[in-house]
Design an enzyme around this catalytic site. Structure first.
Site, PDB file in Angstrom:
ATOM      1  N   LYS A   1      35.914  59.844  40.066  1.00 27.90           N
ATOM      2  CA  LYS A   1      36.357  58.941  41.215  1.00 27.90           C
ATOM      3  C   LYS A   1      37.274  58.106  40.732  1.00 27.90           C
ATOM      4  O   LYS A   1      37.856  57.422  41.573  1.00 27.90           O
ATOM      5  CB  LYS A   1      34.719  58.161  41.714  1.00 27.90           C
TER       6      LYS A   1
ATOM      7  N   GLN B   1      25.999  53.868  42.406  1.00 27.09           N
ATOM      8  CA  GLN B   1      25.741  55.275  41.939  1.00 27.09           C
ATOM      9  C   GLN B   1      24.303  55.607  41.748  1.00 27.09           C
ATOM     10  O   GLN B   1      23.543  54.773  41.172  1.00 27.09           O
ATOM     11  CB  GLN B   1      26.402  55.224  40.356  1.00 27.09           C
TER      12      GLN B   1
ATOM     13  N   ASP C   1      30.144  55.184  50.604  1.00 29.29           N
ATOM     14  CA  ASP C   1      29.285  56.424  50.767  1.00 29.29           C
ATOM     15  C   ASP C   1      28.501  56.887  52.090  1.00 29.29           C
ATOM     16  O   ASP C   1      28.238  58.017  51.967  1.00 29.29           O
ATOM     17  CB  ASP C   1      28.071  55.822  49.731  1.00 29.29           C
TER      18      ASP C   1
HETATM   19  N1  GUN Z   1      25.355  60.399  42.586  1.00 30.88           N
HETATM   20  C1  GUN Z   1      25.392  61.866  42.876  1.00 30.88           C
HETATM   21  N2  GUN Z   1      26.308  61.759  44.047  1.00 30.88           N
HETATM   22  C2  GUN Z   1      26.549  60.512  44.315  1.00 30.88           C
HETATM   23  C3  GUN Z   1      27.343  59.970  45.680  1.00 30.88           C
HETATM   24  O1  GUN Z   1      27.761  60.578  46.389  1.00 30.88           O
HETATM   25  N3  GUN Z   1      27.011  58.770  45.741  1.00 30.88           N
HETATM   26  C4  GUN Z   1      26.220  57.931  45.109  1.00 30.88           C
HETATM   27  N4  GUN Z   1      26.148  56.591  45.311  1.00 30.88           N
HETATM   28  N5  GUN Z   1      25.536  58.261  43.979  1.00 30.88           N
HETATM   29  C5  GUN Z   1      25.613  59.746  43.685  1.00 30.88           C
END
Ligand code: GUN
Length: 283
Positions: free
Chosen positions: A53, A97, A120
């Site tokens: 990311k 996350q 998200d």
């Molecule tokens: N953990 C695994 N995939 C994701 C995601 O797309 N967003 C978030 N916030 N946590 C994750």
């Protein structure tokens, strides 16, 4: 038939270069898109996702900040941190996350994020807007899947789309987006009887179950479009999806690989959402 491969990597590259142009324009207008990721603990999988990311954000020109806290952070303190970023105009997107440590209530955390910064797309307000067909932040994996289908010219209208998996993050929303595009949608899950008889009816098969080799060549209708959302490690530690790729590609017409399929698009849609959030703050 041997399927064409849908390269998420390639599509992501094109989308990111388009986003980079938009960000350059936004910066000229005095808006510098910013994304903060909040991580509690040091889960290796989370750190690896965050690395991707960060790379995508920096490539596109989004200001990226990682705010990492020890595993022992209290829920109350985390909610306070989120509130401070809700108020901080430098950050247009906030992502906490997941997974979070057990002592923290995930739902309370997601609900604390301002829906206007919820890049998200996990906040119930955004999920509700999605269900009712309003403009909203779409969660990134479902949005990435729909973008890949669009770019590949796959129109879901009238087709039978089968979604395997019913998570809030992927399965449930991707089924709704396919429905919005006029597909006939079936959801399958761990309690589904005779899974294969249903997946074999799919014109579009989305597999998000988290189980390596769940879907084999025999479970796929000839000519189907197969989207594999799985991220598993096989017995040799190699990354693999939920679909037995080598068999499936002999039956499908289009198929996403793992890695290099859905993953790069998920990250790209996070950047897309952040840019959209930034655009909304223009005076
Ligand atoms: N953990 C695994 N995939 C994701 C995601 O797309 N967003 C978030 N916030 N946590 C994750």
């Amino acid at each position: 038939m041997t399927a064409s491969i849908i390269s998420g990597t390639e599509i992501a590259k094109q989308t990111r270069s388009q986003l980079a142009k938009e960000v350059a324009q936004l910066r000229e207008e005095g808006v510098a898109p910013g994304l903060v990721i909040i991580l509690v603990g040091d889960n290796p999988a989370s750190l690896s996702y965050i690395k991707g990311k960060r790379k995508a954000s920096e490539e596109i020109g989004i200001d990226f900040k990682l705010e990492q806290f020890p595993e022992s952070l209290s829920e109350e303190d985390l909610l306070r941190v989120i509130d401070s970023y809700n108020e901080d105009s430098r950050f247009h997107g906030i992502l906490v996350q997941l997974p979070l440590p057990k002592h923290i209530d995930e739902i309370a955390v997601i609900e604390k994020i301002s829906p206007e910064k919820d890049v998200d797309g996990f906040h119930p307000v955004n999920l509700g807007r999605m269900l009712t067909g309003q403009k909203c932040f779409l969660s990134c994996t479902p949005a990435g899947i729909m973008e890949m289908l669009r770019i590949k010219g796959v129109d879901p209208a009238g087709k039978h789309a089968v979604v395997v998996g019913r998570s809030n993050i992927v399965g449930k929303p991707v089924g709704q987006l396919l429905l919005k595009e006029n597909a006939t949608v079936s959801y399958c899950h761990s309690r589904t009887r005779d899974l294969s008889s249903i997946t074999k009816q799919a014109d579009i098969l989305v597999v998000a179950a988290g189980k390596a080799n769940l879907i084999t060549g025999n479970d796929i209708k000839p000519g189907a479009v197969v989207i594999d959302v799985g991220m598993n490690r096989n017995e040799h530690g190699k990354l693999c999806g939920d679909v037995a790729f080598d068999e499936a590609k002999e039956v499908a017409s289009l198929i996403t690989p793992v890695p290099g399929g859905v993953g790069p698009m998920t990250i790209t849609m996070l950047a897309y959402n952040t840019v959209e959030a930034a655009k909304k703050t223009r005076s």
